[in-house]
Design a protein around this motif. Structure first.
Motif, PDB file in Angstrom:
ATOM      1  N   THR A   7      16.188   4.766 -15.859  1.00 47.92           N
ATOM      2  CA  THR A   7      15.304   4.257 -15.146  1.00 47.92           C
ATOM      3  C   THR A   7      14.015   4.278 -15.103  1.00 47.92           C
ATOM      4  N   ASP A   8      13.110   5.577 -14.980  1.00 38.43           N
ATOM      5  CA  ASP A   8      11.268   5.372 -14.421  1.00 38.43           C
ATOM      6  C   ASP A   8      11.432   4.958 -12.927  1.00 38.43           C
ATOM      7  N   SER A   9      12.364   5.200 -12.032  1.00 37.76           N
ATOM      8  CA  SER A   9      12.417   4.530 -10.898  1.00 37.76           C
ATOM      9  C   SER A   9      12.334   5.838 -10.305  1.00 37.76           C
ATOM     10  N   SER A  10      12.441   5.485  -8.857  1.00 39.89           N
ATOM     11  CA  SER A  10      12.254   6.978  -7.544  1.00 39.89           C
ATOM     12  C   SER A  10      13.160   6.210  -7.571  1.00 39.89           C
ATOM     13  N   GLU A  11      13.478   7.647  -6.166  1.00 35.63           N
ATOM     14  CA  GLU A  11      15.198   7.922  -6.220  1.00 35.63           C
ATOM     15  C   GLU A  11      15.321   7.623  -4.929  1.00 35.63           C
ATOM     16  N   ALA A  12      14.074   7.066  -4.210  1.00 35.46           N
ATOM     17  CA  ALA A  12      14.693   5.717  -3.345  1.00 35.46           C
ATOM     18  C   ALA A  12      15.365   3.867  -3.585  1.00 35.46           C
ATOM     19  N   THR A  13      14.759   4.178  -5.054  1.00 38.19           N
ATOM     20  CA  THR A  13      15.170   2.766  -5.655  1.00 38.19           C
ATOM     21  C   THR A  13      16.367   3.253  -5.719  1.00 38.19           C
ATOM     22  N   ILE A  14      16.456   3.733  -6.628  1.00 30.25           N
ATOM     23  CA  ILE A  14      18.210   3.688  -6.832  1.00 30.25           C
ATOM     24  C   ILE A  14      19.383   3.766  -6.041  1.00 30.25           C
ATOM     25  N   ARG A  15      18.797   4.925  -5.001  1.00 31.57           N
ATOM     26  CA  ARG A  15      19.818   5.224  -4.203  1.00 31.57           C
ATOM     27  C   ARG A  15      20.743   3.256  -2.927  1.00 31.57           C
ATOM     28  N   ARG A  16      18.962   2.818  -2.587  1.00 27.77           N
ATOM     29  CA  ARG A  16      19.280   1.577  -1.875  1.00 27.77           C
ATOM     30  C   ARG A  16      20.332   0.435  -3.959  1.00 27.77           C
ATOM     31  N   ASP A  17      19.831   0.610  -5.358  1.00 27.86           N
ATOM     32  CA  ASP A  17      20.470  -0.259  -5.921  1.00 27.86           C
ATOM     33  C   ASP A  17      22.152   0.659  -6.040  1.00 27.86           C
ATOM     34  N   ILE A  18      22.400   1.477  -6.117  1.00 24.31           N
ATOM     35  CA  ILE A  18      23.537   2.041  -5.902  1.00 24.31           C
ATOM     36  C   ILE A  18      23.941   1.572  -4.739  1.00 24.31           C
ATOM     37  N   ALA A  19      24.113   1.237  -3.527  1.00 23.31           N
ATOM     38  CA  ALA A  19      24.214   1.561  -2.253  1.00 23.31           C
ATOM     39  C   ALA A  19      24.442  -0.515  -2.453  1.00 23.31           C
ATOM     40  N   ALA A  20      23.736  -1.324  -3.180  1.00 25.18           N
ATOM     41  CA  ALA A  20      23.737  -2.468  -3.389  1.00 25.18           C
ATOM     42  C   ALA A  20      25.135  -2.760  -4.299  1.00 25.18           C
ATOM     43  N   LEU A  21      25.063  -2.205  -5.241  1.00 29.43           N
ATOM     44  CA  LEU A  21      25.843  -2.636  -6.309  1.00 29.43           C
ATOM     45  C   LEU A  21      27.730  -2.067  -5.623  1.00 29.43           C
ATOM     46  N   HIS A  22      27.081  -1.099  -5.058  1.00 28.08           N
ATOM     47  CA  HIS A  22      28.540  -0.389  -3.961  1.00 28.08           C
ATOM     48  C   HIS A  22      28.740  -1.523  -3.021  1.00 28.08           C
ATOM     49  N   VAL A  23      28.133  -1.822  -2.560  1.00 26.66           N
ATOM     50  CA  VAL A  23      28.623  -3.511  -2.144  1.00 26.66           C
ATOM     51  C   VAL A  23      29.269  -4.226  -2.693  1.00 26.66           C
ATOM     52  N   GLN A  24      28.843  -4.745  -3.812  1.00 28.78           N
ATOM     53  CA  GLN A  24      29.466  -6.005  -5.061  1.00 28.78           C
ATOM     54  C   GLN A  24      30.632  -5.190  -4.909  1.00 28.78           C
ATOM     55  N   LYS A  25      30.979  -3.888  -4.850  1.00 29.10           N
ATOM     56  CA  LYS A  25      32.299  -2.940  -5.598  1.00 29.10           C
ATOM     57  C   LYS A  25      31.868  -2.663  -6.807  1.00 29.10           C
ATOM     58  N   ARG A  26      30.763  -2.484  -7.028  1.00 26.04           N
ATOM     59  CA  ARG A  26      30.629  -2.949  -9.074  1.00 26.04           C
ATOM     60  C   ARG A  26      31.136  -0.976  -9.258  1.00 26.04           C
ATOM     61  N   VAL A  27      30.723  -0.854  -8.307  1.00 26.27           N
ATOM     62  CA  VAL A  27      30.404   0.907  -8.945  1.00 26.27           C
ATOM     63  C   VAL A  27      30.752   1.719  -7.510  1.00 26.27           C
ATOM     64  N   ARG A  28      30.748   3.401  -7.435  1.00 26.17           N
ATOM     65  CA  ARG A  28      31.500   3.468  -5.773  1.00 26.17           C
ATOM     66  C   ARG A  28      30.944   4.585  -5.869  1.00 26.17           C
ATOM     67  N   ARG A  29      29.709   4.298  -4.664  1.00 32.22           N
ATOM     68  CA  ARG A  29      28.421   5.480  -3.970  1.00 32.22           C
ATOM     69  C   ARG A  29      29.298   6.596  -3.905  1.00 32.22           C
ATOM     70  N   VAL A  30      28.735   8.184  -4.151  1.00 31.37           N
ATOM     71  CA  VAL A  30      29.362   9.387  -4.175  1.00 31.37           C
ATOM     72  C   VAL A  30      28.434  10.174  -3.558  1.00 31.37           C
ATOM     73  N   ARG A  31      28.392  10.766  -3.295  1.00 27.50           N
ATOM     74  CA  ARG A  31      27.355  12.050  -2.433  1.00 27.50           C
ATOM     75  C   ARG A  31      26.511  12.321  -4.070  1.00 27.50           C
TER      76      ARG A  31
END
Length: 190
Positions: A29-53
């Motif tokens: 995505t050519d994005s920062s780690e912080a942005t990706i972590r926020r995106d994963i967290a948002a998608l996890h809350v929406q139950k669209r992905v499972r956040r893993v370590r």
């Protein structure tokens, strides 16, 4: 890249392999780690992905694994001027009437703009290349057969004796990740 597009890339990536790491998504995505972590967290809350370590995984992984790498729609906008310059020089190597092979990709797609006023036989495994040439040129267009990879907009054949064996051209144009002692290198083994 906008949030919606990043989310689409993340969702696509987790459908292609069991677990996608944060560094892989940063590169895609050519994005920062912080942005990706926020995106994963948002998608996890929406139950669209499972956040893993260290990354994310699909809620329902597919039975069929796709290709690795960024989707065509994402790659298309990256380094556009450079891709157009390469495409212009590539088409300059070709003569009218000659058969050529154009492998699918965003750099090779740029060739269609310079082929618009040419008359050639073009064999490709790319839907966008074929569609553009059919609509905007007098070139003869031939497509390969096989499995359609939607994200990359290409067709790859699982068969040894596919139609590609019956087409001859002096020139073939393709993108690659690099060139090494073993030849051209791609991001995906297919």
């Amino acid at each position: 890249m906008h949030e919606k597009e990043r989310h689409r890339v993340i969702l696509s990536a987790v459908q292609e392999k069991p677990v996608v790491t944060v560094p892989e998504l940063v590169e895609l995505t050519d994005s920062s780690e912080a942005t990706i972590r926020r995106d994963i967290a948002a998608l996890h809350v929406q139950k669209r992905v499972r956040r893993v370590r260290g990354g994310a995984e699909a809620i329902n992984p597919p039975q069929f694994v796709g290709l690795a790498g960024r989707p065509f729609s994402v790659n298309e906008g990256l380094h556009a001027r450079e891709k157009q310059a390469i495409a212009k020089e590539a088409v300059a190597l070709c003569a009218d009437g000659e058969p050529i092979i154009i492998n699918g990709g965003t750099t090779t797609f740029q060739m269609v703009h310079f082929l618009a006023n040419r008359r050639m036989q073009v064999f490709t495994n790319s839907f966008p290349i074929a569609e553009h040439l059919l609509k905007h040129s007098k070139n003869t267009v031939m497509l390969s057969g096989g499995t359609i990879y939607r994200e990359q907009n290409i067709i790859l054949s699982p068969f040894d004796n596919d139609v590609t064996r019956n087409f001859y051209a002096r020139r073939m144009f393709m993108g690659a990740q690099g060139l090494g002692p073993l030849g051209l290198m791609e991001a995906d083994p297919l």
